[in-house]
Scaffold this active site. Structure first.
Site, PDB file in Angstrom:
ATOM      1  N   LEU A  12     111.050  85.492  78.489  1.00 53.74           N
ATOM      2  CA  LEU A  12     110.095  85.055  79.505  1.00 53.74           C
ATOM      3  C   LEU A  12     109.038  84.203  78.813  1.00 53.74           C
ATOM      4  O   LEU A  12     108.188  84.726  78.106  1.00 53.74           O
ATOM      5  CB  LEU A  12     109.435  86.259  80.180  1.00 53.74           C
ATOM      6  CG  LEU A  12     110.367  87.323  80.787  1.00 53.74           C
ATOM      7  CD1 LEU A  12     109.548  88.452  81.417  1.00 53.74           C
ATOM      8  CD2 LEU A  12     111.298  86.701  81.810  1.00 53.74           C
ATOM      9  N   LYS A 212      93.128  93.970  68.792  1.00 54.18           N
ATOM     10  CA  LYS A 212      94.032  94.321  67.697  1.00 54.18           C
ATOM     11  C   LYS A 212      93.585  95.622  67.028  1.00 54.18           C
ATOM     12  O   LYS A 212      94.423  96.414  66.575  1.00 54.18           O
ATOM     13  CB  LYS A 212      94.103  93.170  66.706  1.00 54.18           C
ATOM     14  CG  LYS A 212      94.856  91.977  67.327  1.00 54.18           C
ATOM     15  CD  LYS A 212      94.572  90.689  66.618  1.00 54.18           C
ATOM     16  CE  LYS A 212      95.361  89.535  67.239  1.00 54.18           C
ATOM     17  NZ  LYS A 212      94.900  88.227  66.740  1.00 54.18           N
TER      18      LYS A 212
END
Lengths: 437, 437
Positions: A12, A212
């Site tokens: 995708l 993160k």
């Protein structure tokens, strides 16, 4: 080759990450099948515009079908693994959800999604349905840090993870440090080079690094922290002067994301931080990334490499694909990518320790210096270095103070006392990373 | 806990590595079972002297049985995994062979054995009998470099791996560089600190590093090279003067093991090498290790950490144990630890490229300088830097030459021409590592 198992991949998105995945899976196909005895093939790719995508990727194998309907990918019964390489949260999450319902394993590099509850819910769903959901490339693009934390370091008890996990800000700070240039000028250059986005706030204000750190905190300690509870400070206010004074004291300024775990308590933050020049993180230059871990058994380790880019990020996505291929082959899918969980409470301000670097401006008159030192003494903070900077005018003085370890509660007390003193201005504050071994 | 699967471990040896394994498996037992849902237990340990071992390891759990007969461990039907932690080749190989015949999976940190044919044969035997044979800790003790090469980097095509893989020599060179001291003095200090052995030749002459390069070459490129074919140079002849001149040119001297793969050809060597001060490997100090990889997709990466030590090495052995535990649990044992194989021929001297650093002594008389430059010109080697060092006497001159890239064939031609010239002595030669990105 006839008896090789074949695994089909649906992609995708065919931007930076997707393009890298397609290229690596094409060019490294032989090595991949030699290593695992499994043949991998990208069979369909969802794109916004088929003609534009073909023009942009002239080397794309003929047998890959491009489609503008993501259902073509998700509902293809021959596709085993869906790689979400679009980014963003809402539409990406919807696509992943549909893919999971159709029984597909998921690989993504989408830290925006993985760091929030919607992403965590999808990961839970995958696990309950014996599906894999992997995201190595979501942190520090090309560096296999999550795999290192989940497997070889599973034998250790880690208590600290810190890193340079945003390439854009590291590029900007590197140029500021090495060339003595200002933030705005270097940001403009980074934008021209494609290293910073037109709206750079996600990077320069620290949010990307914070996402993160959420993921690293989960992988390193098994602890889920809420993105919103992490104190985040970006690099907009780092001045050339701060950099120069820090350098003269043996530090470089880096945007550091870090998390600590100790006795059931956790703390995480993102802030520009002073790193000793002898510390391995100090040598991480330009757009490179690195993650520094500390563990009871392994001591200090650092994982260094490219934090982004088509091929490095693509390689880590493909490594997730190969791991899932193995699991499909051995019928062992559904094991969580983040395989360790424990509860923790947020650390109290009294327990969050750091060395502090303070840069003050005062009126240049007798008695100011002692007042300033008194503030630290009142907070029971002992000082490592104090010195007055030479200034060009006679009316103000600049004073730099580096403390010994102090708590965040003590820092707050010093901040309040400074604010209460109209003759004293705190120009900047940084915490200081401890020396490495 | 009642439904947790239990995996029993037999340990051969309770020295540095074995002691670390026992300690970590005891202290991290809860985390290990939380992560995998498998309970690990050291049940028997083969030692030379039970009383001495008990005295040395007072914290050893009571339920671990010590034995002086290794057959007690190997033939125990309840033991699933045997950890060979004795070192050496002959007896260790015999024990491993017996254990394999008894159907045990093997974990070892024994690079001496894994790097030679006997070790490779045992690994083959294990694979043919669906048994695991893992050796993460054999290279760079606490750094999960082999796992990184075999799994996340399996998606990439690596073409270069280089590293500081011997802590003893790195400690010695660090002290020589930073303190301006001589080799013999620092070696004696390292011996006193337990960082170098009484007979230090295995370390300082480069053989230990060469063994690790054999293993890295296999893991990075899938290519098996013979230990005896690798050119190996140790650090005994590195002088304080070399270090000083190199430093003034922007280099530090490190003992570098490296291997390159290109178009079906391979080359590997161990030698003291000049590393640019901007290269991440230059910051690896004291007994720390690091491995630097270059790949088509991932570009430059570095894995940094402790190269030895009870707990770091123990942690990596335990990570192998946990991986095997998973394989036992999912009935997927017998996959090779080095999972990629390809053939390669040794590179021709014409194709081995490097920048060279030459340090010459000549008689200090007119015409010498041009003769020296002529030698390089004859070999078609172009020069990057040439300068004459000041010396304290009037009769000799010292000249340093740094070349551009040249082949090993060209280097040999220069060496021959130098030997043919009685007025010219080559005091030292180092190759120079390319700048990192």
């Amino acid at each position: 080759m006839a008896n090789l198992k074949q695994i089909n991949i649906g992609l995708l998105g065919l931007g930076t990450v997707g393009g890298g995945v397609a290229k690596i899976m094409h060019e490294h196909a032989q090595k991949m099948s030699d290593t695992e005895g499994i043949q991998y093939r990208v069979s369909k790719i969802f794109v916004r515009d088929i003609e534009k995508s073909k023009a942009k990727h002239p080397g794309l194998p003929e047998d890959i079908q491009l489609t503008t309907d993501f259902n073509d990918v998700i509902n293809d019964p021959h596709i085993d693994i869906v790689v979400e390489a679009m980014g963003g949260t809402s539409f990406a999450a919807d696509c992943i959800e549909s893919a999971l319902r159709a029984g597909k394993h998921i690989v993504t590099a989408n830290k925006d999604l993985v760091a929030i509850k919607r992403g965590q819910d999808l990961i839970q769903y995958a696990q309950h349905h014996q599906l894999d959901f992997s995201y190595e490339a979501a942190v520090a693009g090309g560096i296999p840090i999550l795999n290192s934390l989940r497997t070889p370091l599973a034998s250790d008890k880690l208590f600290s993870v810190s890193g340079i996990v945003n390439g854009t800000t590291n590029y900007i700070l590197t140029k500021m440090v090495e060339q003595g240039r200002g933030f705005d000028e270097v940001l403009a250059e980074a934008q021209a080079l494609g290293l910073a986005e037109a709206d750079p706030s996600g990077d320069v204000d620290g949010l990307d690094a914070a996402r993160k750190i959420v993921i690293l905190t989960k992988m390193a300690f098994g602890v889920t922290v809420d993105l919103d509870t992490i104190p985040v400070k970006g690099i907009r206010h780092v001045t050339a002067q701060d950099i120069q004074v820090a350098s003269s004291l043996g530090y470089v300024i880096k945007l550091i994301g870090r998390a600590n775990f100790e006795d059931g308590t956790v703390y995480a933050e993102v802030a520009p931080t002073l790193v000793p020049k002898t510390h391995p993180l100090s040598t991480v230059r330009n757009e490179m990334n690195a993650v520094f871990t500390e563990g009871a058994a392994t001591g200090e380790m650092m994982f260094y490499g490219p934090g982004a880019g088509e091929l490095p990020t693509g390689a880590m996505v493909v490594s997730d694909i190969m791991a899932i291929g193995q699991h499909i082959h051995t019928e062992t899918t559904g094991q969580p990518f983040a395989n360790y969980s424990q509860e923790a409470t947020w650390k109290r301000a009294e327990d969050i320790q750091s060395v502090g670097f303070f840069h003050f401006e005062t009126e240049d008159k007798q008695g100011q210096f002692i007042k300033l030192v008194q503030i630290f003494d009142d907070a029971k903070v002992s000082l490592d270095k104090v010195f007055q900077e030479p200034t060009s005018d006679d009316t103000t003085a600049k004073i730099v103070v580096v403390t010994h370890e102090m708590s965040q509660a003590q820092l707050q007390q010093i901040n309040r006392a400074t604010q209460d003193n109209p003759e004293l201005t705190l120009i900047s504050y940084y915490s200081v990373l401890p020396e490495a071994k």
